[in-house]
Write an enzyme that holds these catalytic residues in place. Structure first.
Site, PDB file in Angstrom:
ATOM      1  N   SER A 111    -119.645  26.295 -45.586  1.00  0.00           N
ATOM      2  CA  SER A 111    -118.628  27.339 -45.690  1.00  0.00           C
ATOM      3  C   SER A 111    -117.887  27.445 -47.042  1.00  0.00           C
ATOM      4  O   SER A 111    -117.412  26.394 -47.377  1.00  0.00           O
ATOM      5  CB  SER A 111    -117.517  27.366 -44.441  1.00  0.00           C
TER       6      SER A 111
ATOM      7  N   ILE B 291    -108.429  27.599 -52.824  1.00  0.00           N
ATOM      8  CA  ILE B 291    -108.901  28.880 -52.883  1.00  0.00           C
ATOM      9  C   ILE B 291    -108.143  29.726 -52.000  1.00  0.00           C
ATOM     10  O   ILE B 291    -107.600  30.862 -52.520  1.00  0.00           O
ATOM     11  CB  ILE B 291    -110.258  28.908 -52.430  1.00  0.00           C
TER      12      ILE B 291
ATOM     13  N   LEU C 264    -108.396  30.686 -48.751  1.00  0.00           N
ATOM     14  CA  LEU C 264    -109.177  31.426 -47.850  1.00  0.00           C
ATOM     15  C   LEU C 264    -109.308  33.040 -48.244  1.00  0.00           C
ATOM     16  O   LEU C 264    -109.138  33.745 -47.209  1.00  0.00           O
ATOM     17  CB  LEU C 264    -108.386  31.176 -46.443  1.00  0.00           C
TER      18      LEU C 264
ATOM     19  N   CYS D 192    -107.032  24.696 -40.728  1.00  0.00           N
ATOM     20  CA  CYS D 192    -106.088  25.491 -41.096  1.00  0.00           C
ATOM     21  C   CYS D 192    -104.810  25.299 -40.161  1.00  0.00           C
ATOM     22  O   CYS D 192    -104.706  25.032 -39.384  1.00  0.00           O
ATOM     23  CB  CYS D 192    -106.528  27.059 -41.198  1.00  0.00           C
TER      24      CYS D 192
ATOM     25  N   GLY E  23    -120.555  15.960 -50.003  1.00  0.00           N
ATOM     26  CA  GLY E  23    -121.006  15.543 -50.985  1.00  0.00           C
ATOM     27  C   GLY E  23    -122.805  15.304 -51.007  1.00  0.00           C
ATOM     28  O   GLY E  23    -123.322  14.826 -51.844  1.00  0.00           O
TER      29      GLY E  23
HETATM   30  C1  LIG Z   1    -114.531  26.117 -52.966  1.00  0.00           C
HETATM   31  C2  LIG Z   1    -114.630  25.798 -51.795  1.00  0.00           C
HETATM   32  C3  LIG Z   1    -114.396  26.704 -50.669  1.00  0.00           C
HETATM   33  C4  LIG Z   1    -114.465  26.332 -49.241  1.00  0.00           C
HETATM   34  N1  LIG Z   1    -113.936  27.167 -48.165  1.00  0.00           N
HETATM   35  C5  LIG Z   1    -113.959  26.833 -47.080  1.00  0.00           C
HETATM   36  C6  LIG Z   1    -113.906  27.551 -46.013  1.00  0.00           C
HETATM   37  O1  LIG Z   1    -113.480  28.871 -46.084  1.00  0.00           O
HETATM   38  N2  LIG Z   1    -113.772  27.419 -44.604  1.00  0.00           N
HETATM   39  C7  LIG Z   1    -114.086  25.889 -44.611  1.00  0.00           C
HETATM   40  O2  LIG Z   1    -114.311  25.401 -43.277  1.00  0.00           O
HETATM   41  N3  LIG Z   1    -114.505  24.808 -45.238  1.00  0.00           N
HETATM   42  C8  LIG Z   1    -114.582  25.458 -46.691  1.00  0.00           C
HETATM   43  N4  LIG Z   1    -114.692  24.492 -47.628  1.00  0.00           N
HETATM   44  C9  LIG Z   1    -115.372  23.216 -47.502  1.00  0.00           C
HETATM   45  C10 LIG Z   1    -116.570  22.903 -47.484  1.00  0.00           C
HETATM   46  O3  LIG Z   1    -117.482  23.848 -46.564  1.00  0.00           O
HETATM   47  C11 LIG Z   1    -117.062  21.467 -47.236  1.00  0.00           C
HETATM   48  O4  LIG Z   1    -116.724  21.187 -46.110  1.00  0.00           O
HETATM   49  C12 LIG Z   1    -116.564  20.575 -48.154  1.00  0.00           C
HETATM   50  O5  LIG Z   1    -116.626  21.169 -49.486  1.00  0.00           O
HETATM   51  C13 LIG Z   1    -117.411  19.250 -48.309  1.00  0.00           C
HETATM   52  O6  LIG Z   1    -118.871  19.579 -48.447  1.00  0.00           O
HETATM   53  P1  LIG Z   1    -119.227  19.318 -50.091  1.00  0.00           P
HETATM   54  O7  LIG Z   1    -118.747  17.975 -50.552  1.00  0.00           O
HETATM   55  O8  LIG Z   1    -120.736  19.384 -49.772  1.00  0.00           O
HETATM   56  O9  LIG Z   1    -118.624  20.322 -50.884  1.00  0.00           O
HETATM   57  C14 LIG Z   1    -114.675  24.946 -49.042  1.00  0.00           C
HETATM   58  C15 LIG Z   1    -115.084  24.276 -50.043  1.00  0.00           C
HETATM   59  C16 LIG Z   1    -115.122  24.661 -51.245  1.00  0.00           C
HETATM   60  C17 LIG Z   1    -115.349  23.508 -52.485  1.00  0.00           C
END
Ligand SMILES: Cc1cc2nc3c(=O)[nH]c(=O)nc-3n(C[C@H](O)[C@H](O)[C@H](O)COP(=O)(O)O)c2cc1C
Ligand SMILES: Cc1cc2nc3c(=O)[nH]c(=O)nc-3n(C[C@H](O)[C@H](O)[C@H](O)COP(=O)(O)OP(=O)(O)OC[C@H]3O[C@@H](n4cnc5c(N)ncnc54)[C@H](O)[C@@H]3O)c2cc1C
Ligand code: FES
Lengths: 323, 288
Positions: A23, A73, A75, A132, A246
């Site tokens: 997400s 960000i 939300l 949240c 990651g």
């Molecule tokens: C730019 C950005 C926006 C994100 N927005 C949301 C969100 O709206 N809702 C949510 O549950 N997680 C959000 N996340 C968290 C990611 O879905 C994910 O759980 C987190 O980045 C860890 O995974 P990754 O290391 O592959 O990025 C966001 C992450 C990033 C980097």
């Protein structure tokens, strides 16, 4: 041997492969849809949607750190109505299961979003973002105590028959306890993990980089932490676990499967290679082929079984002193 | 000229040449038919810094400075400011670079000048470049020449040795079509002062019909202020730290003008709604 079976199920959602988008890193699929055919994904998880539109936080919203990024960000999203009107119908025609990530300030808000999404075709599942703040708990995140997670999960469960995933926050004392609360509340799966709270300081201006001080850390920097969380959660619950944190390569994904994840989601990895998810699907297939493994499902939790004395047991059996 | 996003793709580019053109400034030529063939002035490429580790992790945005569709070659002009650009500066001819793009919305072209537009006094564009901000404006200048739109190119730096990219401007044998004004803060070459002093003079003379600008935030604010005062439309090219570069992550936000708290959408994405904006669209006081 034929081609290995990559399909997995999360609740009632049948995915052709175990790779979804995390997400907030993939919008509502429009932008990446210009680069590749998103029907090749296991599922698309949308940006977090709230009842009302949200403008998001003032910049800066991003800060790169070694092997990771901090984001704040806030939300930003067009709100539920615009999601249902402008995004869901298009996504429904993309040939890929859609999971709407939802956020709210109160349990009632989560329930209202869930019930309004019930009739929306194409949205097959909901992912509740319990990271949240809960305004009825003094702004503490829902995730910060298992009781609130249970309450919000069981309420949303009553509001929707759709597949329900609870997205766990790693910023808690005991993530396994939160996962069990989600399972008891009726979740079909948990996803694990959201970003780790961190911060950065601007040494020129001598103040925090982000106006909100703390921000969420993602990317390769969190992979070992996320893997441990998935391990602990998978040992604690019987429902499927979606591994997140990651993941940038097929090898990363396989690590999560072996630790107990049924599927994975790719977040920050999309920023580095916009076709990361496709490369990961292909890499998982080769990994299975090279080893003569019939199905990706056969990998799930295999490393847990390999640890003697840990069969079916809790991951915390191993979390003693490491020094 | 169309302002809509064009189809992006990540593809390999071969480094043809990567040479130092000023203190910490490099000009790199890359072979990539896709980018060279469809980049529009003001668009950028999102470059993956070649590294065996995950550091630096994110791609780095660089403006397309010149594109030659026939040769399948495009040029970037960049300044070494940190880890990523330091690593880019070490690339040698023959090495390959993963490039995503062209991305973003570029400059909107003025109505074509036809035969009259090039005539001095008939209404011209002013192009204002501060430091490395010249990069996207070089490609714009070539497009203006092709469209026979007359323009004044005002380029400034702190001192003469920091002026780069001037040799990449279109050959301007027709001085009425392209007039270059060099400005330095220390007066080591050209007029002493700021680019906005020269822009102010041209605006006072009243023959500027639109302004294009790229450079430091303070310069952009002053250009926008002048444009507003003289009721001349201004387009600015902005920078913001980026992750996806595609419009998906909402990380590169700048505040939209006239949308105080709560209103939606209060933010625009530099990567997808920009990097070129009409000055009145964005809150330039908020940019760093
Ligand atoms: C730019 C950005 C926006 C994100 N927005 C949301 C969100 O709206 N809702 C949510 O549950 N997680 C959000 N996340 C968290 C990611 O879905 C994910 O759980 C987190 O980045 C860890 O995974 P990754 O290391 O592959 O990025 C966001 C992450 C990033 C980097
Ligand atoms: C659309 C667009 C087009 C661009 N075109 C060009 C171009 O044509 N040529 C060019 O030279 N540059 C251009 N840039 C800027 C360029 O992308 C950056 O200079 C580059 O990404 C820096 O990478 P780095 O790894 O070398 O520096 P980093 O190591 O990331 O940091 C460089 C410097 O910036 C500071 N810094 C780090 N993060 C931030 C932050 N969030 N805010 C402010 N300062 C920060 C660091 O302390 C350091 O001094 C463009 C940017 C955008 C958005
Ligand atoms: S960098 Fe992701 S939206 Fe602009």
């Amino acid at each position: 041997m034929g081609s290995p079976d990559l399909s997995v199920s999360i609740g009632a959602i049948r995915m052709k492969n175990p790779v979804m988008t995390a997400s907030g890193t993939f919008g509502f699929g429009r932008e990446y849809g210009r680069i590749f055919d998103i029907s090749a994904l296991g599922a698309v998880v949308t940006k977090g949607v709230t009842l009302e539109p949200r403008a998001g936080n003032p910049p800066p919203r991003l800060w790169e750190v070694p092997c990771g990024i901090l984001n704040s960000i806030g939300l930003q999203n067009p709100g539920l109505e615009a999601f249902i009107r402008d995004e869901a119908p298009r996504l429904a025609g993309c040939g890929v299961p859609v999971i709407a990530n939802i956020s709210g300030d109160t349990t009632a808000e989560f329930c209202e979003i869930a019930s309004r999404l019930e009739e929306v075709p194409g949205v097959e599942g909901l992912e509740i973002n319990v990271s949240c703040p809960n305004i009825h708990a003094g702004g503490q995140p829902f995730a910060s105590d298992p009781e609130s997670v249970y309450r919000v999960t069981s309420s949303v469960r009553r509001a929707t028959p759709k597949t329900l995933i609870v997205k766990l926050s790693p910023n808690v004392a005991n993530i396994a306890a939160t996962a069990r609360a989600a399972e008891m509340g009726g979740a079909d799966a948990v996803s694990c993990v959201n970003t780790y709270l961190g911060m950065a300081t601007d040494t020129v201006r001598m103040r925090p980089v982000f106006p909100r001080v703390f921000a969420g850390l993602s990317g390769p920097a969190i992979k070992p932490l996320a893997l441990r969380a998935v391990w602990e959660v998978a040992a604690a619950v019987g429902i499927p676990v979606v591994g997140i944190g990651g993941i940038c390569s097929a090898r990363d994904a396989v690590e999560f499967f072996l630790a107990g994840a049924r599927a994975v989601a790719v977040g920050t990895g999309n920023f580095i290679s916009p076709t990361a998810c496709l490369e990961i699907v292909a890499g998982i297939r080769s990994y299975l082929e090279e080893r003569g493994i019939r199905a990706v499902a056969d990998l799930v939790g295999r490393a847990q079984g390999a640890v003697s004395g840990n069969a079916g047991g809790a991951g915390q059996a191993r979390s003693g002193c490491t020094q | 000229m169309e302002r809509g996003p064009s189809d992006a793709a990540a593809s390999a580019s071969v480094v043809l040449d990567n040479r130092q053109v000023g203190p910490g400034c490099f000009e790199m030529h890359l072979a990539n038919e896709h980018v060279a063939g469809c980049a529009a002035p003001g668009q950028f490429v999102h470059v993956r810094v070649p590294t065996a580790t995950a550091d630096p992790l994110l791609r780095r945005p660089l403006s397309v400075c010149l594109a030659e569709p026939s040769g399948g070659v495009f040029t970037v002009l960049y300044q070494v400011v940190g880890k990523g650009t330091t690593m880019l500066s070490a690339l040698r001819p023959g090495e390959s670079l993963d490039v995503l793009g062209p991305l973003g919305r570029g400059f909107e072209m003025p109505p074509s000048g036809g035969s009259g537009g090039g005539r001095a006094g008939a209404g011209r564009a002013a192009v204002v470049a501060g430091g490395l901000g010249i990069a996207p404006l070089i490609m714009l200048s070539h497009a203006l020449v092709r469209a026979k739109v007359g323009f004044s190119f005002i380029v400034g730096a702190r001192a003469s040795h920091l002026l780069v990219g001037l040799d990449l401007l279109p050959p301007h044998e027709d001085a009425r079509l392209c007039q270059v004004h060099v400005v330095t803060e220390d007066g080591s070459v050209g007029r002493q002062g700021l680019v906005t002093d020269t822009l102010g003079d041209l605006l006072v003379r009243g023959d500027v019909t639109c302004v294009y600008a790229c450079g430091p935030a303070g310069m952009l604010r002053e250009v926008a202020r002048l444009g507003e005062a003289f009721r001349v439309p201004v387009q600015v090219s902005l920078e913001q730290r980026m992750a996806c570069g595609l419009g998906a992550c909402l990380g590169c936000a700048v505040r939209a003008r006239g949308t105080e708290s709560g209103e939606h959408p209060a933010y625009l994405r530099v990567c997808a709604d920009g990097p070129v904006f009409r000055a009145e669209e964005v809150d330039l006081d908020g940019i760093a």
